[in-house]
Design a protein around this motif. Structure first.
Motif, mmCIF file in Angstrom:
data_model
loop_
_atom_site.group_PDB
_atom_site.id
_atom_site.type_symbol
_atom_site.label_atom_id
_atom_site.label_comp_id
_atom_site.label_asym_id
_atom_site.label_seq_id
_atom_site.Cartn_x
_atom_site.Cartn_y
_atom_site.Cartn_z
ATOM 1 N N THR A 108 0.828 -1.212 0.000
ATOM 2 C CA THR A 108 0.000 0.000 0.000
ATOM 3 C C THR A 108 0.855 1.252 0.000
ATOM 4 O O THR A 108 1.460 1.587 1.012
ATOM 5 C CB THR A 108 -0.927 0.037 1.238
ATOM 6 N N ALA B 278 -3.067 4.421 -2.934
ATOM 7 C CA ALA B 278 -4.196 3.582 -2.525
ATOM 8 C C ALA B 278 -5.396 4.397 -2.058
ATOM 9 O O ALA B 278 -6.537 4.050 -2.337
ATOM 10 C CB ALA B 278 -3.758 2.616 -1.423
ATOM 11 N N PHE C 278 -6.455 5.209 -6.207
ATOM 12 C CA PHE C 278 -6.812 3.847 -6.598
ATOM 13 C C PHE C 278 -8.316 3.602 -6.712
ATOM 14 O O PHE C 278 -8.787 2.959 -7.635
ATOM 15 C CB PHE C 278 -6.197 2.843 -5.603
ATOM 16 N N SER C 279 -9.077 4.131 -5.771
ATOM 17 C CA SER C 279 -10.511 3.801 -5.711
ATOM 18 C C SER C 279 -11.374 4.896 -6.318
ATOM 19 O O SER C 279 -11.102 6.084 -6.167
ATOM 20 C CB SER C 279 -10.917 3.583 -4.256
ATOM 21 N N ILE D 99 -11.099 -1.294 0.209
ATOM 22 C CA ILE D 99 -10.241 -0.624 -0.769
ATOM 23 C C ILE D 99 -8.804 -1.123 -0.625
ATOM 24 O O ILE D 99 -8.124 -1.413 -1.619
ATOM 25 C CB ILE D 99 -10.316 0.918 -0.591
ATOM 26 N N ASN E 284 -8.634 -4.749 -1.948
ATOM 27 C CA ASN E 284 -8.752 -4.711 -3.410
ATOM 28 C C ASN E 284 -7.400 -4.318 -4.001
ATOM 29 O O ASN E 284 -6.903 -4.938 -4.951
ATOM 30 C CB ASN E 284 -9.832 -3.694 -3.804
ATOM 31 N N ASN E 285 -6.767 -3.311 -3.388
ATOM 32 C CA ASN E 285 -5.445 -2.856 -3.836
ATOM 33 C C ASN E 285 -4.401 -3.951 -3.668
ATOM 34 O O ASN E 285 -3.503 -4.102 -4.500
ATOM 35 C CB ASN E 285 -5.048 -1.604 -3.042
ATOM 36 N N TYR F 260 -4.717 -6.308 -6.507
ATOM 37 C CA TYR F 260 -4.227 -5.611 -7.708
ATOM 38 C C TYR F 260 -2.697 -5.583 -7.727
ATOM 39 O O TYR F 260 -2.064 -5.876 -8.752
ATOM 40 C CB TYR F 260 -4.801 -4.191 -7.703
ATOM 41 N N GLN F 261 -2.092 -5.253 -6.594
ATOM 42 C CA GLN F 261 -0.626 -5.173 -6.499
ATOM 43 C C GLN F 261 0.016 -6.555 -6.618
ATOM 44 O O GLN F 261 1.109 -6.695 -7.171
ATOM 45 C CB GLN F 261 -0.206 -4.517 -5.175
ATOM 46 N N GLY G 184 -7.885 -8.117 -7.833
ATOM 47 C CA GLY G 184 -8.256 -7.197 -6.753
ATOM 48 C C GLY G 184 -9.738 -7.262 -6.435
ATOM 49 O O GLY G 184 -10.140 -7.277 -5.260
#
Length: 504
Positions: free
Chosen positions: A269, A274, A278-279, A291, A294-295, A298-299, A315
């Protein structure tokens, strides 16, 4: 034929029970969002100055009063005095009212994540209502539904929702393993490490010392759930030695767990990315955990060198898993907490305090009291959600209300402990605080830390010009405190004083 001997808790099983009662995953994500790595210091400080000394107090209470049915009311009434005990217990119960307001409004965020993989609640604007107002209306319907189902004694739903508790526990494993994998693959932390990072928050809202002190109540609240500890003493094997050792080890393990979890958040993060880019949804204390996870998915996709689209999908599925597990867990908690604290309050305190209407039971539940409780929760939900505010402010208010109302009763329990230690007639099977001086020091530290944190949480919004935020934070405890004083004073006049007059 003799009945089989009940199996007692071993040191390991005791530690596991305390851990599952106290440790909360969302405390990690909220701490990182508010304070970054700097939150670690405050979580450790809260463990040393609050969790450990307070847990030892509860363990002494629990050992001495293991046969009492009145719960914390019995503890305080016999240690201090019944009026003080009633006010403290009533405010403890009030904290669950505020919890219902908070979770009733926030439970739709995990549901949205379970369905869509993202928080879309702020986009739910039917009939010209705002997202916050829609959540308020959904919360009202939710309270009515849960009260209706629970009052019929249908507790089988709790068995289904217990699956959510296991799934939420696994989220912690996902966080640790996912964060470690990303760190090993990338070879560096997403949130840069520096000595200053452990003392200064990346969040502009927590840049002053007053705001940082306000964060302390989050750290204390992260160790909430301690009430369960006191009730485990008589179920523990060789309690005199095992119990204090189990509490001490649990405190260390939980503090380290939080510290490592917050640190691991930094592995995947980058705070600015983030929580600002990101959101699509506005980041709130209600949705920050989803959030963040989800990140993480994704990462992880990026660290594995898969495509952008596949990373996004990964994510979304991590967020969906978390959303479903949290929704089930919170639903299960709701079905328990809609009646359990209320039942303990009414059954544990003097029956004459209550209007006869509220003490009537059906299916072993105080159904009339549950209906009144629902009306109170609905009124508070309507007040806060239709008070005119954005989603971020809405959830800040709800979380502050919950934190303040749930930590104030700890001060009552701590203060009553002084009387508990002074009264030699109370049999104490084991004692961690061997002298009155040791007990007084522990009570002073706990009361000061909790009181200090709450004062800052309450006054902080007003100092920034947000008078409404301060009023909302203190509204619940003040109103319920006044109601408790009025109810007990009426009981004293009607029953205690009149009985003394008759005896003369």
């Amino acid at each position: 034929m003799s009945s089989p001997k009940k199996k007692k808790l071993t040191l390991i099983s005791l530690i596991l029970m305390i851990f599952t009662s106290v440790f909360g995953f969302t405390n990690i994500t909220r701490a990182f969002y508010l304070m970054g790595y700097a939150s670690i210091l405050w979580y450790v400080l809260a463990a040393v100055t609050f969790f450990l000394p307070f847990a030892f107090m509860l363990s002494e209470y629990g050992a001495a009063f293991k046969d009492r049915k009145g719960g914390i009311y019995s503890w305080m009434a016999e240690s201090f005095n019944p009026k003080f005990a009633f006010i403290g217990t009533f405010m403890w119960y009030a904290s669950y009212i505020i919890w219902m307001v908070n979770v009733g409004s926030g439970i739709w965020i995990p549901l949205s994540n379970a369905i869509f993989g993202v928080d879309k609640t702020q986009q739910w604007t039917p009939f010209g209502l705002s997202g916050v107002q829609t959540l308020g209306i959904l919360a009202i319907f939710w309270i009515i539904l849960i009260t209706f189902v629970s009052s019929r004694g249908l507790d089988s739903i709790k068995k289904v929702t217990s699956i959510g508790g296991t799934a939420v526990a696994l989220i912690n494993v996902v966080l640790f393993l996912g964060g470690l994998t990303i760190l090993l693959l990338n070879g560096h932390m997403a949130q840069p490490l520096s000595p200053g990072a452990f003392f200064k928050s990346p969040n502009a809202d927590y840049s002053t010392m007053i705001q940082v002190f306000g964060f302390l109540v989050f750290a204390i609240f992260a160790y909430g759930g301690l009430e369960v500890v006191g009730g485990l003493v008589d179920e523990t094997e060789n309690a005199e030695k095992t119990f204090p050792r189990g509490v001490a080890i649990s405190a260390i393990v939980i503090a380290i767990g939080y510290a490592v979890g917050i640190f691991m958040m930094g592995a995947f993060t980058n705070w600015n990315f983030a929580f600002t880019q990101f959101s699509d949804a506005e980041v709130t204390l209600g949705n920050v955990a989803y959030i963040a996870m989800n990140n993480m998915g994704y990462q992880l996709g990026h660290a594995l060198n898969i495509s952008e689209a596949a990373s996004v999908t990964m994510g979304v599925w991590v967020s969906r898993y978390m959303g479903l597990s949290m929704f089930l867990a919170l639903t299960g908690a709701f079905f328990t907490l809609i009646f359990s604290p209320l039942k303990q309050l009414i059954e544990g305190t003097p029956k004459e305090v209550w209007p006869e209407f509220l003490t009537k039971t059906k299916n072993d539940l105080p159904v009339n009291a549950m209906k009144v409780q629902a009306a109170i929760v609905i009124a508070i939900v309507a007040l806060v959600s239709f008070g005119g505010s954005g989603a971020k402010y809405f959830f800040q208010v709800l979380v502050s209300m919950t934190n303040v109302s749930m930590t104030i009763p700890y001060m009552f329990l701590a203060i009553a402990f002084i009387g508990f230690k002074k009264k030699k007639e109370i049999e104490k099977p084991f004692e961690i605080y061997k002298t009155q001086t040791m007990a007084n020091i522990a009570v002073t530290v706990v009361t000061f830390v909790v009181g200090f944190a709450n004062v800052f949480t309450i006054v902080q919004p007003a100092m920034q010009g947000d008078i409404a935020g301060t009023l909302y934070s203190i509204l619940g405890p003040v109103i319920f405190g006044i109601i408790a004083v009025v109810m007990y004073s009426r009981y004293e006049r009607k029953y205690i004083l009149s009985s003394k007059t008759v005896q003369r």
